[in-house]
Design an enzyme around this catalytic site. Structure first.
Site, PDB file in Angstrom:
ATOM      1  N   ASN A   1      37.930  36.095  31.438  1.00 13.92           N
ATOM      2  CA  ASN A   1      36.528  36.480  31.250  1.00 13.92           C
ATOM      3  C   ASN A   1      36.499  37.814  30.503  1.00 13.92           C
ATOM      4  OD1 ASN A   1      33.864  37.251  31.498  1.00 13.92           O
ATOM      5  ND2 ASN A   1      33.946  37.613  33.715  1.00 13.92           N
ATOM      6  N   TRP A   2      36.146  37.734  29.218  1.00 14.76           N
ATOM      7  CA  TRP A   2      36.201  38.945  28.391  1.00 14.76           C
ATOM      8  C   TRP A   2      35.024  39.879  28.657  1.00 14.76           C
ATOM      9  CZ3 TRP A   2      37.796  37.068  22.759  1.00 14.76           C
ATOM     10  CH2 TRP A   2      39.024  36.403  22.850  1.00 14.76           C
ATOM     11  N   LYS A   3      34.044  39.404  29.384  1.00 16.45           N
ATOM     12  CA  LYS A   3      32.823  40.189  29.682  1.00 16.45           C
ATOM     13  C   LYS A   3      32.197  40.695  28.364  1.00 16.45           C
ATOM     14  CE  LYS A   3      34.722  41.242  34.167  1.00 16.45           C
ATOM     15  NZ  LYS A   3      34.736  42.115  35.335  1.00 16.45           N
TER      16      LYS A   3
ATOM     17  N   GLU B   1      35.793  35.735  44.260  1.00 21.18           N
ATOM     18  CA  GLU B   1      35.985  37.062  43.685  1.00 21.18           C
ATOM     19  C   GLU B   1      35.261  38.097  44.545  1.00 21.18           C
ATOM     20  OE1 GLU B   1      36.893  36.891  39.211  1.00 21.18           O
ATOM     21  OE2 GLU B   1      34.745  36.864  39.434  1.00 21.18           O
TER      22      GLU B   1
ATOM     23  N   SER C   1      41.046  42.077  39.991  1.00 17.96           N
ATOM     24  CA  SER C   1      42.202  42.954  39.740  1.00 17.96           C
ATOM     25  C   SER C   1      43.525  42.199  39.712  1.00 17.96           C
ATOM     26  CB  SER C   1      42.249  44.093  40.768  1.00 17.96           C
ATOM     27  OG  SER C   1      41.106  44.917  40.629  1.00 17.96           O
TER      28      SER C   1
ATOM     29  N   HIS D   1      28.794  35.036  38.116  1.00 18.36           N
ATOM     30  CA  HIS D   1      29.749  36.154  38.215  1.00 18.36           C
ATOM     31  C   HIS D   1      29.057  37.314  38.935  1.00 18.36           C
ATOM     32  CE1 HIS D   1      32.142  39.616  37.107  1.00 18.36           C
ATOM     33  NE2 HIS D   1      33.137  38.766  37.014  1.00 18.36           N
TER      34      HIS D   1
ATOM     35  N   GLU E   1      28.789  40.336  38.375  1.00 15.55           N
ATOM     36  CA  GLU E   1      27.971  41.247  37.550  1.00 15.55           C
ATOM     37  C   GLU E   1      26.628  40.625  37.214  1.00 15.55           C
ATOM     38  OE1 GLU E   1      31.162  41.735  34.792  1.00 15.55           O
ATOM     39  OE2 GLU E   1      32.260  42.778  36.389  1.00 15.55           O
TER      40      GLU E   1
ATOM     41  N   GLY F   1      37.714  44.811  39.051  1.00 16.39           N
ATOM     42  CA  GLY F   1      37.805  45.992  38.195  1.00 16.39           C
ATOM     43  C   GLY F   1      38.251  47.257  38.909  1.00 16.39           C
TER      44      GLY F   1
ATOM     45  N   GLY G   1      39.661  39.421  34.496  1.00 16.67           N
ATOM     46  CA  GLY G   1      38.762  40.242  33.694  1.00 16.67           C
ATOM     47  C   GLY G   1      39.606  41.106  32.772  1.00 16.67           C
ATOM     48  N   GLY G   2      39.898  42.321  33.224  1.00 20.37           N
ATOM     49  CA  GLY G   2      40.643  43.283  32.408  1.00 20.37           C
ATOM     50  C   GLY G   2      41.921  42.712  31.814  1.00 20.37           C
TER      51      GLY G   2
HETATM   52  P1  PGA Z   1      39.065  42.097  36.881  1.00 23.18           P
HETATM   53  O1  PGA Z   1      37.735  41.219  36.771  1.00 23.18           O
HETATM   54  O2  PGA Z   1      40.218  41.159  36.690  1.00 23.18           O
HETATM   55  O3  PGA Z   1      38.948  43.111  35.771  1.00 23.18           O
HETATM   56  O4  PGA Z   1      39.069  42.709  38.228  1.00 23.18           O
HETATM   57  C1  PGA Z   1      37.694  39.946  37.323  1.00 23.18           C
HETATM   58  C2  PGA Z   1      36.346  39.354  37.065  1.00 23.18           C
HETATM   59  O5  PGA Z   1      35.359  40.088  36.983  1.00 23.18           O
HETATM   60  O6  PGA Z   1      36.226  38.133  36.938  1.00 23.18           O
END
Ligand code: PGA
Length: 260
Positions: free
Chosen positions: A14-16, A171, A218, A101, A103, A177, A239-240
């Protein structure tokens, strides 16, 4: 399609809200290059770039086993919904859509009701929703984890008779993050007693077992092994780690080494 048999694994990036078009093309091309010649077709590897890059990246990935997903969609098909993108508009470009998600829930304010409508719309276009669920740290500290996650599953799937093709990502919001993932024991507990339990109640034991459930929060190449090789988890949502081609590919490699 989302793997139906237990034992098959997924890695979703997930590149956000990161990468413009040239950056997205570069990242996807690098991932494709690093994965070429590797035996990862048993794993569903899905890149979820921003909407603006999806068509371009669809070209970059053409002819490879890599799949594309969107990070969100609106629940209507078309009409006066300024700024929104429908599942129908994504048809032919991507197969997966991340729904709910954390966010989107906590920054944008999406409700379980919104997510329910989105899942129905994604299914109506024969695309595969990836439903994200998870509690905040306050909810965990107050002992509300199970109640919250159960409610998220129940409401998001309300009235959805057939969930074949759905994947669920657990999650915990406090792990996203932060660099500090949940422990396997915490993840397994929620997946087994809440997520699969709720699927068994709302559907049946077989559906509860074959629905892929992923962990996200993470995850990195140095900790992903902790979450693989267990029958309760069918992969990871990154994510990251998905923004670094080498790191992402290391996680795919590690995942491949856990194929049964
Ligand atoms: P993260 O994000 O791997 O940067 O913790 C995961 C996500 O938001 O799906």
């Amino acid at each position: 399609m989302v793997p139906e048999k237990a034992g098959q694994l997924m890695v979703i990036g997930n590149w956000k809200m990161n990468t413009n078009v040239p950056e997205g093309i570069k990242l996807a091309s690098k991932i494709r290059e690093l994965l070429s010649g590797k035996a990862y077709h048993e794993i569903e590897v899905v890149l979820c770039p921003p909407f603006t890059s999806i068509a371009h990246i669809s070209d970059v990935l053409s002819g490879s086993d890599l799949k594309l997903g969107a990070q969100n969609v609106f629940y209507e098909k078309e009409g006066p919904f300024t700024g929104e993108i429908s599942a129908r508009m994504l048809l032919g470009l991507c197969q997966f859509v991340i729904i709910g998600h954390s966010e989107r829930r906590h920054v944008i304010g999406e409700s379980n009701l919104d997510l329910n409508a989105k899942i129905k719309e994604v299914f109506s276009q024969d695309m595969n929703p990836i439903l994200c669920v998870g509690e905040t740290s306050e909810e965990r500290d107050s002992g509300l984890t199970n109640v919250v996650v159960k409610e998220q599953i129940r409401q998001a799937l309300d009235g959805v008779e057939d969930i074949n093709g759905l994947a669920i990502a657990y999650e915990p919001v406090w792990a996203i993050g932060t660099g500090v993932p949940a422990s396997f024991a915490q993840v397994e507990d929620v997946i087994e007693s809440v997520i699969r339990g709720e699927l068994a109640t709302c559907y049946d034991d077989v559906i509860s077992r074959i629905t892929p459930v992923l962990y996200g929060g993470s995850v990195s190449s140095s900790n992903v092994a902790e979450f693989l090789g267990h029958s309760s988890i069918q992969g990871t949502l990154l994510g990251g780690a998905s923004l670094d081609a080498c790191e992402f590919v290391k996680i795919v490699d590690e995942t491949a080494s856990h194929l049964q």
